[in-house]
Each structure stands twice: as structure tokens, then as C-alpha cells.
Design a protein around this motif. Structure first.
Motif, short mmCIF file in Angstrom:
data_model
loop_
_atom_site.label_atom_id
_atom_site.label_comp_id
_atom_site.label_asym_id
_atom_site.label_seq_id
_atom_site.Cartn_x
_atom_site.Cartn_y
_atom_site.Cartn_z
N ILE A 277 0.85 -1.20 0.00
CA ILE A 277 0.00 0.00 0.00
C ILE A 277 0.89 1.25 0.00
CG2 ILE A 277 -1.66 1.35 1.38
CD1 ILE A 277 -2.81 -1.29 2.36
N PRO A 278 0.74 2.10 -1.01
CA PRO A 278 1.56 3.32 -1.04
C PRO A 278 1.16 4.27 0.09
CG PRO A 278 0.37 3.00 -3.12
CD PRO A 278 -0.19 2.03 -2.15
N VAL A 279 2.17 4.70 0.85
CA VAL A 279 1.90 5.53 2.03
C VAL A 279 2.52 6.91 1.84
CG1 VAL A 279 2.51 5.80 4.46
CG2 VAL A 279 1.71 3.59 3.63
N GLN A 280 1.74 7.89 2.18
CA GLN A 280 2.21 9.27 2.08
C GLN A 280 3.05 9.63 3.30
OE1 GLN A 280 2.24 11.47 -0.48
NE2 GLN A 280 0.11 12.12 -0.41
N LYS A 281 2.55 9.21 4.47
CA LYS A 281 3.25 9.61 5.70
C LYS A 281 2.83 8.74 6.88
CE LYS A 281 1.17 13.40 7.99
NZ LYS A 281 0.85 14.80 8.00
N ILE A 282 3.79 8.47 7.74
CA ILE A 282 3.49 7.81 9.01
C ILE A 282 4.07 8.70 10.09
CG2 ILE A 282 3.93 5.79 10.48
CD1 ILE A 282 4.42 4.25 7.84
N GLU A 283 3.27 9.06 11.06
CA GLU A 283 3.76 10.03 12.04
C GLU A 283 3.36 9.63 13.45
OE1 GLU A 283 2.37 13.95 11.03
OE2 GLU A 283 3.12 14.79 12.90
N ARG A 284 4.33 9.72 14.36
CA ARG A 284 4.00 9.53 15.77
C ARG A 284 3.65 10.90 16.32
NH1 ARG A 284 7.83 6.03 19.50
NH2 ARG A 284 6.11 4.94 20.45
N MET A 285 2.48 11.01 16.95
CA MET A 285 2.05 12.31 17.46
C MET A 285 2.84 12.65 18.73
SD MET A 285 -0.23 12.99 15.27
CE MET A 285 -1.15 14.37 15.93
N GLU A 286 3.35 13.90 18.77
CA GLU A 286 4.03 14.38 19.97
C GLU A 286 2.99 14.61 21.07
OE1 GLU A 286 6.89 15.54 21.11
OE2 GLU A 286 8.26 15.68 19.43
N PRO A 287 3.26 14.19 22.29
CA PRO A 287 2.28 14.54 23.33
C PRO A 287 2.31 16.05 23.56
CG PRO A 287 4.19 13.48 24.32
CD PRO A 287 4.41 13.46 22.84
N THR A 288 1.17 16.67 23.72
CA THR A 288 1.14 18.11 24.00
C THR A 288 1.29 18.30 25.50
OG1 THR A 288 -1.23 18.05 24.27
CG2 THR A 288 -0.41 18.58 22.07
N LEU A 289 1.68 19.52 25.89
CA LEU A 289 1.74 19.82 27.33
C LEU A 289 0.37 19.65 27.95
CD1 LEU A 289 4.00 22.96 27.80
CD2 LEU A 289 4.54 20.56 28.22
N GLU A 290 -0.64 19.97 27.15
CA GLU A 290 -2.01 19.85 27.64
C GLU A 290 -2.31 18.40 28.02
OE1 GLU A 290 -4.52 22.49 26.15
OE2 GLU A 290 -6.30 21.61 27.07
N SER A 291 -1.92 17.46 27.14
CA SER A 291 -2.22 16.06 27.45
C SER A 291 -1.42 15.59 28.66
CB SER A 291 -1.99 15.16 26.23
OG SER A 291 -0.62 15.17 25.88
N LEU A 292 -0.17 16.08 28.79
CA LEU A 292 0.64 15.72 29.96
C LEU A 292 0.01 16.27 31.24
CD1 LEU A 292 4.20 16.52 28.61
CD2 LEU A 292 3.32 14.27 29.18
N PHE A 293 -0.45 17.52 31.14
CA PHE A 293 -1.03 18.15 32.31
C PHE A 293 -2.31 17.43 32.74
CE2 PHE A 293 -3.41 21.82 34.29
CZ PHE A 293 -2.68 21.78 35.46
N LEU A 294 -3.12 17.09 31.76
CA LEU A 294 -4.36 16.38 32.10
C LEU A 294 -4.03 15.05 32.76
CD1 LEU A 294 -6.56 17.20 29.00
CD2 LEU A 294 -6.80 18.03 31.34
N GLU A 295 -2.93 14.45 32.31
CA GLU A 295 -2.53 13.17 32.90
C GLU A 295 -2.15 13.32 34.38
OE1 GLU A 295 0.85 10.66 31.31
OE2 GLU A 295 -0.64 10.61 29.72
#
Ligand SMILES: Nc1ncnc2c1ncn2[C@@H]1O[C@H](COP(=O)(O)OP(=O)(O)O)[C@@H](O)[C@H]1O
Ligand SMILES: [Mg+2]
Length: 298
Positions: A277-295
Motif C-alpha cells: 500500500i503506497p503511504v504518504q506519511k506515518i507520524e507519531r504524534m508528539e504529546p502536547t503539554l495539555e495532554s501531559l497536564f491532564l494526565e
């Protein structure tokens, strides 16, 4: 060198423990974001740094000197912008800075050059009107100029952006960035995007203690995200992947987002490889400070 260091700081109000052993250090020339929800104890912490509140326990050092309640000698290193700054509204910005410079015992020539330089720094260089007509953002910027007047080693701003619209917030953030050339900046906020925009370091205050602190990169790397995006070249391939792997979400037409550990990631990669399957992009999402804070805060 640390401009500010706090060890085991405790403070209670009428039996309610607001600070339960805070430890924090602010390195020289950082822009330090002091993050916490409303009522977390940010203002309380700042007032203890200024010697305005008596602590129950713990030590605070500013430029290596111990802060003592009721004594102001360590404050010669500090410029402070309170959360709701007050001004003499009949003065112009320049008159106000001159007035403050006189109180600090600065000499006239220094007040004049420094005052003008700072008014330009905060974008009020051309402002001839009286303070009474100023917007909140303009007052905050004038407050920063005043706090910088006698060249402090540490600029402390209590929620400088909280009451402002996005344009006003950006102006304040730009001023704090520019101020970093001459001092170390510590500001409190509950707006995580402001921290992401300008801070080099941050600390999360939660439940009376510092839940996390470090450089922004260190904070992010504490939790490597398990969120990925795979974008295929063709929409029909994205459709197929959706059918085969049930737990994908569509981010865009060809872009699929998924949560999951390595197993899930490699299963999808294997399928993509085996079916070419031809893939344009694979990306790991950076955690945002917001998600860290909520954690940490929930
Ligand atoms: N002088 C005071 N007397 C009693 N309680 C106080 C006083 N100052 C602050 N508090 C309480 O301490 C907590 C932390 O307040 P504050 O430091 O202002 O939080 P923040 O600045 O993070 O919003 C709040 O619950 C507040 O009600
Ligand atoms: Mg506050």
C-alpha cells in the motif's frame, strides 16, 4: 546557575494545606512556565518568593540569597508584575516609569534612558496618552516595563496573559521573549499553549506539589506518545485499512489515526508492506503539554 530555588515549601491557610512541600529551581536565562489550575497556589508561591507571605516550612533562595519574610533585600534582584496591576491612571506611561524610578532611587539620566528603552521594548514607545484609557494588554505591558526598570535578575509575572484576547496574549508573549535577553522570566499561567510557545522550562503545580518539571523537551519525552497517524496515497486503501483494523479513526480522507502500543503499530505496518500500500506519511504524534497536564492533574 539557578536564579531561584525552592526547597520543601509548605504553606497553609487556616489549616488548609495549599503548598505541601514544593521543590523547584529556575535556571538563569530560562523562560519558566509555572503551570497550575485556578486555586493551585501559584500566586501564593510567588508571594512567598517575594517575602510577602510567611512560610510554614521550607527555604527559598534568590540569586543564592535566602528569602526572609518581611525583609525586602532579596527583592532587589526581582521585578514583579502582580496578577491585577494597579497604576496612577492620570499619568502617562513615561511619567509612571519616572515616578517608579524615583522611588527606587535611580538617577534621573538612567531613568530617562532606561524608561524610553523599556517603553519601546513593550510597544508603548510612542504612547503619549494617560494610562486611564489603556486596554488590559497595554497595562500589562506597562507593568512589565515597570518591573524591568531596575534591571532585575528575575522577572516574575503572575498570569500576565490570562485576561487577554489572543492578540493581546501574543503581544505579552513577544515582550517576555524579548525580556529574556536581559533577565530570567518566571510566569504563571493555566494556558498551556502559551508555555509551548515561549517557555524553555516548565513546572506543573498540582495538589500542593510539583508534579513534573524540566525543559519542554524533557517533559514531552517523559511520555512517548502511543498515537500514530498513517496517511495513504489512495482513499480506497484508507477504507480497506479501516475495515481490516477496527480501531482506527479517520483524521482526514486518507489519514487514519490510532492509539495503541507497538503490537498494533507493527500489525498495521505489516499489512501495509504485505499489500504494498503506497503511504504518504506515518507520524507519531508528539504529546502536547495539555495532554501531559491532564494526565497529572486528573
Ligand atoms: N490570604 C489567604 N487566606 C486564605 N486562603 C487563601 C489566601 N490566599 C490564597 N488562599 C487560598 O489558597 C489557594 C491557592 O490560592 P492562589 O495561590 O491564589 O492560587 P492560584 O494563584 O494558583 O490561582 C486557594 O484555595 C485560595 O483560596
Ligand atoms: Mg493566582
Amino acid at each position: 546557575m539557578d536564579v531561584l530555588s525552592i526547597h520543601n515549601l509548605r504553606k497553609n491557610f487556616g489549616g488548609k494545606e495549599v503548598l505541601r512541600g514544593i521543590a523547584m529551581s529556575v535556571p538563569e536565562h530560562s523562560i519558566f512556565g509555572f503551570i497550575g489550575k485556578n486555586g493551585a497556589g501559584k500566586t501564593t508561591t510567588m508571594k512567598t518568593i517575594l517575602g510577602l507571605l510567611k512560610v510554614d516550612c521550607g527555604e527559598i533562595h534568590v540569586m543564592g540569597e535566602k528569602v526572609r519574610f518581611g525583609q525586602t533585600s532579596t527583592n532587589r534582584h526581582i521585578g514583579y508584575l502582580p496578577d491585577v496591576p494597579e497604576f496612577y491612571s492620570y499619568m502617562t506611561p513615561y511619567e509612571y516609569l519616572t515616578f517608579c524610578g524615583n522611588i527606587c532611587g535611580m538617577d534621573e539620566a538612567d531613568i530617562a534612558t532606561r524608561g524610553k528603552e523599556l517603553l519601546y521594548l513593550v510597544g508603548l514607545g510612542q504612547e503619549r496618552h494617560r494610562i486611564k484609557g489603556f486596554s488590559r494588554g497595554m497595562k500589562q505591558r506597562l507593568g512589565i516595563a515597570q518591573a524591568l526598570l531596575n534591571r532585575p535578575k528575575l522577572l516574575i509575572c503572575d498570569e500576565p496573559t490570562s485576561a487577554l484576547d489572543p492578540v493581546g496574549r501574543k503581544e505579552i508573549l513577544d515582550v517576555l521573549l524579548a525580556a529574556r535577553e536581559q533577565t530570567t522570566v518566571l510566569f504563571s499561567t493555566h494556558i498551556l499553549s502559551d508555555v509551548e510557545r515561549i517557555c524553555t522550562e516548565a513546572a506543573f503545580l498540582h495538589d500542593g506539589s510539583i508534579a513534573m518539571q524540566g525543559t519542554i523537551a524533557q517533559l514531552r519525552s517523559r511520555r512517548s506518545s502511543d498515537e500514530f497517524i498513517v496517511e495513504t496515497e489512495r482513499k480506497e486503501d484508507a477504507d480497506t485499512l479501516m475495515q481490516v483494523f477496527g480501531d482506527l479513526q479517520r483524521a482526514e480522507q486518507n489519514a487514519l489515526m490510532f492509539h495503541g502500543g507497538e503490537d498494533c503499530f507493527f500489525a498495521i505496518m505489516r499489512y501495509i508492506t504485505e499489500n504494498r500500500i503506497p503511504v504518504q506519511k506515518i507520524e507519531r504524534m508528539e504529546p502536547t503539554l495539555e495532554s501531559l497536564f491532564l494526565e497529572v492533574a486528573t
